[in-house]
Enzyme design. Structure first.
Site, PDB file in Angstrom:
ATOM      1  N   SER A  44       0.830  -1.201   0.000  1.00 21.89           N
ATOM      2  CA  SER A  44       0.000   0.000   0.000  1.00 21.89           C
ATOM      3  C   SER A  44       0.866   1.254   0.000  1.00 21.89           C
ATOM      4  O   SER A  44       0.503   2.265  -0.607  1.00 21.89           O
ATOM      5  CB  SER A  44      -0.963   0.008   1.188  1.00 21.89           C
ATOM      6  N   GLU A  45       2.023   1.222   0.689  1.00 18.02           N
ATOM      7  CA  GLU A  45       2.973   2.333   0.628  1.00 18.02           C
ATOM      8  C   GLU A  45       4.413   1.843   0.683  1.00 18.02           C
ATOM      9  O   GLU A  45       4.709   0.827   1.329  1.00 18.02           O
ATOM     10  CB  GLU A  45       2.762   3.338   1.770  1.00 18.02           C
ATOM     11  N   THR A  46       5.260   2.579   0.001  1.00 13.35           N
ATOM     12  CA  THR A  46       6.715   2.414   0.057  1.00 13.35           C
ATOM     13  C   THR A  46       7.306   3.783   0.356  1.00 13.35           C
ATOM     14  O   THR A  46       6.841   4.794  -0.190  1.00 13.35           O
ATOM     15  CB  THR A  46       7.260   1.892  -1.283  1.00 13.35           C
TER      16      THR A  46
END
Length: 285
Positions: A44-46
């Site tokens: 979902s996020e990096t």
């Protein structure tokens, strides 16, 4: 080769929270490389740790979903802080100061738990029928099922919906093809002895349910603590429908006189959780 970490956030057991990929020492990478790597991790996020441009900050953080860059996000903030500390980072003062697109975000250490100070809402207030109707269609809900709804945007663009109870939240079967934008969060209280005080679910613009969401929990806290619906301190459960066991600890410090910074009714809302360093190594970027 650059240092790389993957941290599970809002859990004390690996695989039961929300993972974030963290690239250390990311200076020298251009926007296309950052976006491409975020698509590759498919989380979902990096995030990417960079030297700060503000002398007050300990580091600068850029946050990418698989489709866009975010000015702020909650679980990436805590996960990146944990990765930075584990890699030997030493804050200038008692609080860790993160520089990001939303400005400076403060992170405190409560023993092994980390908590961030919720940034001010960019948009708040009631949701008109024209904006709420497509959300309700996407959630497959009747208007009578909704106790309240509000804009709760602290960066990602949340629209939050209060349902009658936690069971109603868990029963929602969204139609992602009709949800569209903005990102939507739903919340309902547990009656009596539940696993937490409230259940939260988040449906993001990439067409999936997010396991555990710091930014949404922050803005829900600002909204519902400020409105007197939730107490000054509570625990949110999230990820239940996905087989996760996310626990988000929310509290407001400071009263209506404005002490403590931005937050509901003048206090500062803090959002905390446990973090587990699951992967540590290097990446060929």
């Amino acid at each position: 080769m650059r240092r790389f970490s993957q941290v599970d956030v809002f859990t004390d057991e690996l695989t039961l929270g929300n993972p974030v990929a963290v690239v250390h020492d990311a200076d020298g990478l251009d926007d296309a490389q950052l976006a491409a790597f975020a698509r590759w991790t498919n989380l979902s996020e990096t995030t990417f740790l960079l030297p700060p441009t503000d002398p007050v900050a300990d580091y600068r953080l850029r946050i990418f979903t698989t489709g866009r860059e975010l000015p702020f996000a909650g679980h990436p903030t805590l996960g990146s802080a944990r990765a930075w500390l584990a890699a030997g980072g030493v804050p200038h003062a008692d609080l860790i100061v993160q520089e990001c697109g939303a400005g400076l975000v403060h992170v405190r250490r409560d023993g092994e738990r980390l908590a961030f100070a919720a940034p001010p809402l960019r948009r708040s207030g009631p949701v008109d029928d024209a904006d709420l109707e497509p959300v309700l269609r996407g959630l497959r809900l009747d208007r009578r099922a909704v106790l309240d709804a509000a804009w709760a945007d602290n960066g990602p663009g949340w629209l939050a919906v209060l349902l009658r109870d936690a069971e109603a939240v868990l029963a929602v079967e969204p139609d992602f093809g009709r949800l569209g934008t903005p990102d939507v969060g739903i919340v309902g209280r547990y009656a009596g002895s539940g696993p937490a005080d409230v259940e939260v679910r988040a449906f993001a613009d990439f067409g999936l349910e997010d396991p555990v969401t710091g930014s949404l929990n922050a803005s829900i806290g600002q909204w519902l603590i400020g409105a007197g619906v939730l107490p000054e301190r509570y625990v949110a459960s999230q990820g239940t429908r996905l087989g996760r066991r996310g626990r988000v600890h929310v509290e407001r410090i400071g009263g209506a006189d404005g002490a403590g910074g931005a937050g509901g009714a003048g206090g500062q809302v803090w959002v905390g959780g446990d973090t587990v360093l699951g992967v540590s190594g290097t990446v060929a970027l």
